[in-house]
Design an enzyme around this catalytic site. Structure first.
Site, short mmCIF file in Angstrom:
data_model
loop_
_atom_site.label_atom_id
_atom_site.label_comp_id
_atom_site.label_asym_id
_atom_site.label_seq_id
_atom_site.Cartn_x
_atom_site.Cartn_y
_atom_site.Cartn_z
N ARG A 1 9.81 8.82 0.32
CA ARG A 1 10.73 8.60 0.93
C ARG A 1 11.30 9.45 1.19
NH1 ARG A 1 10.83 3.16 -2.48
NH2 ARG A 1 9.92 4.50 -4.57
N ASP A 6 -5.13 9.10 -4.41
CA ASP A 6 -3.89 8.44 -5.93
C ASP A 6 -4.36 7.01 -5.58
OD1 ASP A 6 -1.63 7.76 -7.31
OD2 ASP A 6 -0.09 8.04 -6.33
N LEU A 7 -5.62 7.10 -6.26
CA LEU A 7 -5.93 5.20 -5.92
C LEU A 7 -5.85 4.49 -7.53
CD1 LEU A 7 -9.00 5.09 -4.31
CD2 LEU A 7 -6.33 4.32 -3.74
N LYS A 8 -5.58 5.65 -8.50
CA LYS A 8 -5.44 5.53 -9.44
C LYS A 8 -6.44 4.68 -10.78
CE LYS A 8 -0.06 5.32 -9.57
NZ LYS A 8 -0.12 5.48 -8.68
N ASP A 59 2.32 7.21 2.44
CA ASP A 59 3.02 5.67 1.81
C ASP A 59 2.88 4.42 2.96
OD1 ASP A 59 2.12 5.53 -0.69
OD2 ASP A 59 3.83 6.50 -1.13
N LYS A 115 -0.88 13.35 0.40
CA LYS A 115 -1.53 11.92 -0.25
C LYS A 115 -1.71 10.22 0.33
CE LYS A 115 1.35 10.26 -3.93
NZ LYS A 115 1.45 8.71 -3.84
N THR A 138 -17.89 1.22 -14.14
CA THR A 138 -16.99 1.45 -12.64
C THR A 138 -16.29 2.38 -12.37
OG1 THR A 138 -17.20 -1.18 -13.57
CG2 THR A 138 -16.07 0.01 -11.76
N PRO A 152 -16.14 2.50 -17.91
CA PRO A 152 -16.39 3.45 -17.71
C PRO A 152 -17.00 4.07 -16.27
CG PRO A 152 -16.19 3.45 -20.20
CD PRO A 152 -15.76 2.22 -19.39
N THR A 209 6.09 6.99 -13.56
CA THR A 209 7.85 7.83 -13.12
C THR A 209 9.00 6.57 -13.19
OG1 THR A 209 6.99 8.35 -10.60
CG2 THR A 209 7.19 9.74 -12.76
N ASP A 228 -10.37 1.15 -14.77
CA ASP A 228 -11.22 0.07 -15.47
C ASP A 228 -12.79 0.16 -16.23
OD1 ASP A 228 -13.64 -1.88 -14.53
OD2 ASP A 228 -12.74 -2.07 -12.68
O1 C5P Z 1 8.34 6.97 -2.65
P1 C5P Z 1 8.24 8.37 -3.65
O2 C5P Z 1 9.11 9.70 -3.51
O3 C5P Z 1 8.89 7.58 -4.78
O4 C5P Z 1 6.71 8.07 -4.18
C1 C5P Z 1 6.43 9.22 -5.27
C2 C5P Z 1 4.74 8.53 -5.07
O5 C5P Z 1 4.25 9.12 -5.99
C3 C5P Z 1 4.50 6.99 -3.89
O6 C5P Z 1 3.37 7.85 -3.65
C4 C5P Z 1 3.71 6.84 -6.25
O7 C5P Z 1 2.47 5.25 -5.84
C5 C5P Z 1 3.93 7.51 -6.32
N1 C5P Z 1 3.39 7.63 -7.63
C6 C5P Z 1 4.91 7.67 -8.33
N2 C5P Z 1 4.68 7.52 -9.61
C7 C5P Z 1 3.43 8.01 -10.49
C8 C5P Z 1 2.30 8.33 -10.22
C9 C5P Z 1 2.60 8.18 -8.27
O8 C5P Z 1 5.49 7.74 -8.57
N3 C5P Z 1 3.39 8.18 -12.54
#
Ligand code: C5P
Length: 245
Positions: free
Chosen positions: A223, A66-68, A17, A39, A75, A73, A131, A71
Site C-alpha cells: 500500500r 505469494d499463494l502461501k 494487491d 508480488k 496436494t 503434502p 506480520t 495443504d
Molecule cells: O500493503 P502492505 O505493504 O501491507 O502489503 C504487504 C504484503 O505482504 C501483502 O501482499 C501481504 O499479503 C503480504 N504478506 C504479509 N505478511 C506476511 C506474508 C505476506 O503482509 N507474513
C-alpha cells in the site's frame, strides 16, 4: 555497505494487491524499468489467474507468487509443480504445514524440472508468522506459547531443514533468523512502512531504511506504493531511503 539505486530496486517486491489484471498491469507498467520485483498474491491471482503472471514475466519482471500453500503434502507437491511450470522466480508455502509438506513442495519443483516443463528453478520460501500477528493473537487465539520471535525462529529452522531457501517474516526478526539459519538463508519481509505512512492492518513494522540496515534480503511493499497518488514517485523515494542507509 551502501546500496546503489539498482541494488535497492532489486530488493523491492511490490505487492500487486489489485482485484483485476488491468489495474495490476497498469500499476506494473508505471513501475517498468525500475528493476523491482512484482508480488502476485491471492487477490490478484484468484481474479486474473496464471495469465497475469505470464504478462508480468513478458514485461521482464521477476515475479514472487505469494499463494502461501498449506495443504496435505501430495496436494502441495502438485501445486508446486504447476507453479514451477508457470515460470515464477519465487513462491511460498506455510511453515506451519510441517517438514513433510515443505519437502513435498521441493519435490514438486523437481517434478516440473525433471519433466522439462520449466527452465528456471524458483526460490521456495516459507511463511513463518504473519506480520499482522501480535503477541496476544499468537498466545491467546492461535495457542502458540512464547514470543513471536521464538515462533518465527522455530518455523525458520524447520524450513531450512526441509531444504527451503528462506522465509517470510517481519524485518524485526531478521537478525534472529540469520543467527539461527545462517547469513545465506533469505529473509523476505513485509510490514514495511516509510515514516509517516499508514500502518493499516500490519502489526510488526519497520521503515525501509531500518529494514536494509537490519539485513533484510527482500522488502515486500504494498500500500505505501500501490496506494500512493504516484506509485513511481513513492518507489523512488523508498529507493532513496534504502540507498542512503
Ligand atoms: O500493503 P502492505 O505493504 O501491507 O502489503 C504487504 C504484503 O505482504 C501483502 O501482499 C501481504 O499479503 C503480504 N504478506 C504479509 N505478511 C506476511 C506474508 C505476506 O503482509 N507474513
Amino acid at each position: 555497505m551502501r546500496l546503489t539505486r539498482e541494488q535497492a530496486a532489486a530488493k523491492v517486491m511490490v505487492a500487486l494487491d489489485k482485484p483485476d489484471a488491468e489495474t495490476a498491469l497498469r500499476l506494473a507498467d508505471a513501475l517498468h524499468g525500475t528493476g523491482c520485483w512484482m508480488k502476485v498474491g491471492m487477490e490478484l491471482f484468484y481474479a486474473a489467474g496464471p495469465s497475469v503472471v505470464r504478462e508480468l514475466k513478458a514485461r521482464g519482471f521477476k515475479v514472487f507468487l505469494d499463494l502461501k500453500m498449506h495443504d496435505i503434502p501430495n496436494t502441495v507437491r502438485g501445486g508446486a509443480r504447476s507453479i514451477t511450470r508457470l515460470g515464477v522466480d519465487m513462491f511460498n508455502v506455510h511453515a506451519a504445514g510441517g517438514s513433510a509438506m515443505m519437502g513435498a513442495a521441493m519435490q514438486g519443483v523437481e517434478d516440473a524440472l525433471g519433466e522439462g516443463d520449466a527452465d528456471e528453478k524458483p526460490i521456495v520460501i516459507a511463511v513463518t508468522q504473519l506480520t499482522s500477528t501480535s503477541l496476544a493473537v499468537l498466545n491467546e487465539e492461535i495457542g502458540i506459547a512464547g514470543t513471536v520471535e521464538q515462533a518465527v525462529v522455530n518455523y525458520a529452522k524447520l524450513a531450512a531443514s526441509a531444504g527451503l531457501r528462506g522465509v517470510v517474516a517481519s524485518p524485526l526478526e531478521v537478525e534472529a533468523i540469520k543467527l539461527a539459519c545462517g547469513p545465506e538463508f533469505l529473509t523476505v519481509t513485509p510490514g514495511i512502512r516509510p515514516r509517516g505512512s499508514d500502518i493499516g492492518d500490519q502489526s510488526r513494522i519497520t521503515t525501509p531504511g531500518d529494514a536494509v540496515r537490519g539485513g533484510t534480503d527482500y522488502l515486500v511493499i504494498g500500500r505505501p506504493i500501490t496506494g500512493a497518488p504516484d506509485p513511481a514517485v513513492s518507489l523512488q523515494s523508498i529507493l532513496e531511503e534504502m540507498s542512503a542507509s
